[in-house]
Write a protein that holds these residues in place. Structure first.
Motif, PDB file in Angstrom:
ATOM      1  N   GLY A 118      -2.985  16.059  -1.581  1.00 46.03           N
ATOM      2  CA  GLY A 118      -3.487  14.860  -2.252  1.00 46.03           C
ATOM      3  C   GLY A 118      -2.649  13.631  -1.934  1.00 46.03           C
ATOM      4  N   ILE A 119      -2.957  12.544  -2.634  1.00 44.67           N
ATOM      5  CA  ILE A 119      -2.310  11.248  -2.394  1.00 44.67           C
ATOM      6  C   ILE A 119      -1.133  11.078  -3.345  1.00 44.67           C
ATOM      7  CG2 ILE A 119      -2.638   8.752  -2.360  1.00 44.67           C
ATOM      8  CD1 ILE A 119      -4.217  10.166  -0.215  1.00 44.67           C
ATOM      9  N   LEU A 120       0.004  10.590  -2.812  1.00 43.99           N
ATOM     10  CA  LEU A 120       1.180  10.289  -3.624  1.00 43.99           C
ATOM     11  C   LEU A 120       1.418   8.785  -3.615  1.00 43.99           C
ATOM     12  CD1 LEU A 120       3.648  11.251  -5.264  1.00 43.99           C
ATOM     13  CD2 LEU A 120       4.896  11.416  -3.093  1.00 43.99           C
ATOM     14  N   ASP A 121       1.556   8.200  -4.808  1.00 44.25           N
ATOM     15  CA  ASP A 121       1.859   6.775  -4.966  1.00 44.25           C
ATOM     16  C   ASP A 121       3.380   6.634  -5.067  1.00 44.25           C
ATOM     17  OD1 ASP A 121       2.219   4.142  -5.656  1.00 44.25           O
ATOM     18  OD2 ASP A 121       0.733   4.138  -7.269  1.00 44.25           O
TER      19      ASP A 121
ATOM     20  N   ASN B 127       0.850  -1.189   0.000  1.00 42.66           N
ATOM     21  CA  ASN B 127       0.000   0.000   0.000  1.00 42.66           C
ATOM     22  C   ASN B 127       0.892   1.248   0.000  1.00 42.66           C
ATOM     23  OD1 ASN B 127      -2.127   1.804   0.201  1.00 42.66           O
ATOM     24  ND2 ASN B 127      -2.262   1.638   2.423  1.00 42.66           N
ATOM     25  N   PRO B 128       1.469   1.580  -1.165  1.00 44.27           N
ATOM     26  CA  PRO B 128       2.480   2.646  -1.229  1.00 44.27           C
ATOM     27  C   PRO B 128       1.893   4.052  -1.346  1.00 44.27           C
ATOM     28  CG  PRO B 128       2.249   1.643  -3.380  1.00 44.27           C
ATOM     29  CD  PRO B 128       1.296   0.912  -2.462  1.00 44.27           C
ATOM     30  N   LEU B 129       0.660   4.251  -0.864  1.00 45.59           N
ATOM     31  CA  LEU B 129      -0.008   5.549  -0.993  1.00 45.59           C
ATOM     32  C   LEU B 129       0.165   6.361   0.292  1.00 45.59           C
ATOM     33  CD1 LEU B 129      -3.345   4.344  -2.632  1.00 45.59           C
ATOM     34  CD2 LEU B 129      -1.223   5.029  -3.753  1.00 45.59           C
ATOM     35  N   VAL B 130       0.555   7.620   0.137  1.00 38.60           N
ATOM     36  CA  VAL B 130       0.784   8.487   1.290  1.00 38.60           C
ATOM     37  C   VAL B 130      -0.084   9.735   1.149  1.00 38.60           C
ATOM     38  CG1 VAL B 130       2.492   9.822   2.584  1.00 38.60           C
ATOM     39  CG2 VAL B 130       3.155   7.667   1.499  1.00 38.60           C
ATOM     40  N   PRO B 131      -0.926  10.034   2.163  1.00 38.81           N
ATOM     41  CA  PRO B 131      -1.743  11.257   2.109  1.00 38.81           C
ATOM     42  C   PRO B 131      -0.901  12.486   2.439  1.00 38.81           C
ATOM     43  CG  PRO B 131      -2.119  10.112   4.178  1.00 38.81           C
ATOM     44  CD  PRO B 131      -1.167   9.256   3.393  1.00 38.81           C
ATOM     45  N   LEU B 132      -0.869  13.433   1.528  1.00 35.96           N
ATOM     46  CA  LEU B 132      -0.088  14.650   1.731  1.00 35.96           C
ATOM     47  C   LEU B 132      -1.005  15.859   1.689  1.00 35.96           C
ATOM     48  CD1 LEU B 132       2.878  13.386  -0.383  1.00 35.96           C
ATOM     49  CD2 LEU B 132       3.034  14.018   2.030  1.00 35.96           C
ATOM     50  N   ALA B 133      -0.455  17.022   1.914  1.00 35.39           N
ATOM     51  CA  ALA B 133      -1.278  18.229   2.087  1.00 35.39           C
ATOM     52  C   ALA B 133      -2.137  18.525   0.870  1.00 35.39           C
ATOM     53  CB  ALA B 133      -0.372  19.427   2.396  1.00 35.39           C
TER      54      ALA B 133
ATOM     55  N   SER C 147       4.381  13.844   5.765  1.00 33.01           N
ATOM     56  CA  SER C 147       2.940  14.063   5.736  1.00 33.01           C
ATOM     57  C   SER C 147       2.447  14.652   7.057  1.00 33.01           C
ATOM     58  CB  SER C 147       2.225  12.741   5.449  1.00 33.01           C
ATOM     59  OG  SER C 147       0.833  12.867   5.595  1.00 33.01           O
ATOM     60  N   ILE C 148       2.932  14.103   8.173  1.00 38.32           N
ATOM     61  CA  ILE C 148       2.542  14.611   9.491  1.00 38.32           C
ATOM     62  C   ILE C 148       2.938  16.079   9.636  1.00 38.32           C
ATOM     63  CG2 ILE C 148       3.063  14.382  11.965  1.00 38.32           C
ATOM     64  CD1 ILE C 148       3.312  11.310  11.389  1.00 38.32           C
ATOM     65  N   LEU C 149       4.041  16.463   8.987  1.00 36.33           N
ATOM     66  CA  LEU C 149       4.529  17.839   9.076  1.00 36.33           C
ATOM     67  C   LEU C 149       3.949  18.750   8.003  1.00 36.33           C
ATOM     68  CD1 LEU C 149       8.279  17.190   9.953  1.00 36.33           C
ATOM     69  CD2 LEU C 149       6.369  17.603  11.484  1.00 36.33           C
ATOM     70  N   GLY C 150       3.002  18.233   7.198  1.00 34.32           N
ATOM     71  CA  GLY C 150       2.290  19.079   6.245  1.00 34.32           C
ATOM     72  C   GLY C 150       2.921  19.216   4.887  1.00 34.32           C
ATOM     73  N   ALA C 151       3.744  18.263   4.458  1.00 31.36           N
ATOM     74  CA  ALA C 151       4.421  18.363   3.163  1.00 31.36           C
ATOM     75  C   ALA C 151       3.455  18.177   1.998  1.00 31.36           C
ATOM     76  CB  ALA C 151       5.524  17.310   3.082  1.00 31.36           C
ATOM     77  N   THR C 152       3.842  18.678   0.849  1.00 32.73           N
ATOM     78  CA  THR C 152       3.086  18.496  -0.397  1.00 32.73           C
ATOM     79  C   THR C 152       3.693  17.357  -1.212  1.00 32.73           C
ATOM     80  OG1 THR C 152       4.471  20.004  -1.684  1.00 32.73           O
ATOM     81  CG2 THR C 152       2.610  20.969  -0.459  1.00 32.73           C
ATOM     82  N   ARG C 153       2.969  16.940  -2.239  1.00 28.28           N
ATOM     83  CA  ARG C 153       3.469  15.872  -3.107  1.00 28.28           C
ATOM     84  C   ARG C 153       4.779  16.260  -3.785  1.00 28.28           C
ATOM     85  NH1 ARG C 153      -1.975  14.675  -6.419  1.00 28.28           N
ATOM     86  NH2 ARG C 153      -2.073  16.934  -6.131  1.00 28.28           N
ATOM     87  N   GLU C 154       4.860  17.469  -4.297  1.00 31.00           N
ATOM     88  CA  GLU C 154       6.064  17.886  -5.004  1.00 31.00           C
ATOM     89  C   GLU C 154       7.261  17.954  -4.069  1.00 31.00           C
ATOM     90  OE1 GLU C 154       6.800  18.175  -8.196  1.00 31.00           O
ATOM     91  OE2 GLU C 154       4.787  17.344  -8.489  1.00 31.00           O
ATOM     92  N   GLN C 155       7.056  18.365  -2.847  1.00 27.43           N
ATOM     93  CA  GLN C 155       8.161  18.418  -1.886  1.00 27.43           C
ATOM     94  C   GLN C 155       8.712  17.013  -1.598  1.00 27.43           C
ATOM     95  OE1 GLN C 155       5.985  20.607   1.177  1.00 27.43           O
ATOM     96  NE2 GLN C 155       7.411  22.330   0.976  1.00 27.43           N
TER      97      GLN C 155
END
Length: 457
Positions: free
Chosen positions: A268-271, A260-266, A297-305
């Motif tokens: 949207g979801i990053l695979d 399950n390589p999906l991570v919720p970020l600020a 993710s806990i620290l509020g990062a975005t997908r691009e970061q």
């Protein structure tokens, strides 16, 4: 808190020296004790003398213990050492170095432990925080890197708006009491260090102390597919350990898994399975990336970061480190591989066909598991070290004949040069500790790189 306190530091190694110097700077009256002789500790003796700290070699139990308000103990001291029982009888508190670090820290701590993958996860998490713009200190048990800084030294200097990103071992966690990271990570728990802890349960419970003091404001990041972690959680939940209850009730537990390589970020979801990670090799590397991405993710990062941080990560020395390509043969240094689970993960990730250099001191009674992995993944095996011949016998018992005992790296590397063909990989993946022939896994890996590069020049 420490001013005027008399503190005995047991062990003049890396963490003991750091603890002694920090304690002195904070106003404590410090003395350092070590069971080794003064001749064996010349550098430590000189450093302590320059700082004006008394040093007592050939002694690791101060007498009388009641002369001290606190004992700070080296992680290398085994749990069976009589100091622990004597300190309890004398009523003198005994802390590990990371407990001292927690007690003085102003900066929040991200603590990462586990049997395998913890160093890469720690270094990658530090890289991730730096990419997000945080001031972060890489520290703890991160051996073999340019950031070999004990947690206590980093905690002493870090400001409240900074972060401490620390790898912590079972040895260090064993002697914690109030140690409480803001984000606690367990990468996995498999058999390791049984010669120190005495049993797998004792080892796993030492790892589990990272979760004991968490509050609803803290977070835990755990491996959803790891049986060792699941067993540990079963014990802690059954026993009502408050820390794990606190983060569970707050919804502050993140579970990761390769499946399950999906991570919720600020935003949207990053695979992560579709995200370029050039320095991370193999399925277990995806777990390292998931740990770091969940922290981000806990620290509020975005997908691009997160994508940018993964793309720019340079890897960690002695962990699936590409050394050279000679005549079409790729040479990989994975000297940090010191147990059977790490060997299996390493060989799964190694480009095939491959030849492995393995052996050393088997620390977990795992000869059969080591032999199984080598036979399953390798075209040829070169064995070194104290238990290399025993691994060879285990391979022969499985009907695997393309293996030989060569004894040392100095013999193994030229023999690998003779055997390997263009398009193949030679990997140093010992699956064993290094102390029979080397000071540590770092010296073993550096020796391998030196030997290989002689042929590349």
């Amino acid at each position: 808190m420490l001013t005027g306190k008399r503190v005995a530091v047991i062990g003049a190694g890396r963490s003991g020296l750091a603890a002694a110097l920090v304690l002195q700077e904070r106003g404590a009256e410090v003395a350092v004790f070590d069971r080794a002789s003064a001749e064996a500790l010349v550098a430590a003796r000189q450093q302590l003398a320059e700082a004006g700290i008394p040093f007592y070699p050939n002694q690791d139990i101060p007498q009388p213990l009641t002369d001290y308000h606190l004992i700070v103990v080296s992680p290398g001291l085994p749990p069976s050492h009589p100091l622990f029982a004597e300190a309890e009888r004398a009523g003198v508190p005994l802390w590990g170095e990371i407990e001292l670090a927690y007690q003085i820290a102003q900066a929040p701590i991200i603590a990462i432990t586990g049997t395998n993958g913890k160093t890469t996860s720690t270094v990658l998490t530090h890289h991730m925080l730096t990419a997000l713009g945080y001031k972060a200190h890489l520290c703890g048990n991160v051996a073999g890197t340019a950031h070999d800084l004990p947690l206590v030294a980093a905690a002493h200097r870090a400001q409240p708006d900074e972060w401490l990103v620390a790898e912590v071992s079972s040895f260090q966690l064993l002697h914690t009491h109030q140690f409480r990271p803001h984000i606690a990570v367990i990468t996995n728990i498999t058999e390791d260090h049984l010669n120190y802890h005495g049993s797998w349960e004792a080892y796993a419970r030492a790892k589990g102390k990272i979760l004991h003091n968490l509050t609803p404001d803290d977070w835990a990041i755990l491996n959803a597919r790891d049986r060792g972690t699941a067993q540990l959680l079963h014990w802690l939940q059954r026993e009502g350990v408050l820390g794990i209850r606190a983060v569970e009730s707050a919804g502050h537990v993140r579970y990761f898994a390769r499946e399950n390589p999906l991570v919720p970020l600020a935003d949207g979801i990053l695979d992560l399975s579709q995200t370029p990670m050039p320095a991370l090799v193999g399925e277990h590397a995806l777990e390292n990336a998931l740990v770091s991405a969940h922290v981000a993710s806990i620290l509020g990062a975005t997908r691009e970061q997160v994508k940018e941080a993964l793309a720019t990560f340079q890897g960690v020395p002695h962990r699936m480190e590409r050394v050279a390509e000679i005549g079409g043969v790729l040479f990989i240094n994975n000297s940090m591989c010191t147990n059977a689970a790490a060997l299996e993960h390493s060989l799964q990730a190694t480009p095939k066909p491959c030849l492995a250099i393995a052996g050393g001191i088997d620390k977990n009674q795992s000869l059969h598991a080591l032999a199984d992995s080598l036979a399953r993944h390798c075209r040829y095996v070169l064995l070194i070290g104290r238990d290399g011949e025993a691994i060879l016998s285990a391979l022969h018992a499985r009907g695997y004949q393309t293996a030989e005992y060569v004894g040392t790296l100095e013999q193994a590397v030229p023999r690998a040069m003779q055997l390997a063909q263009s398009g193949e990989t030679v990997i140093l993946a010992p699956g064993c500790a290094s102390f029979d022939q080397f000071r540590d896994f770092i010296e073993r890996g550096e020796r391998f790189k030196t030997l290989v590069r002689r042929y590349a020049s």
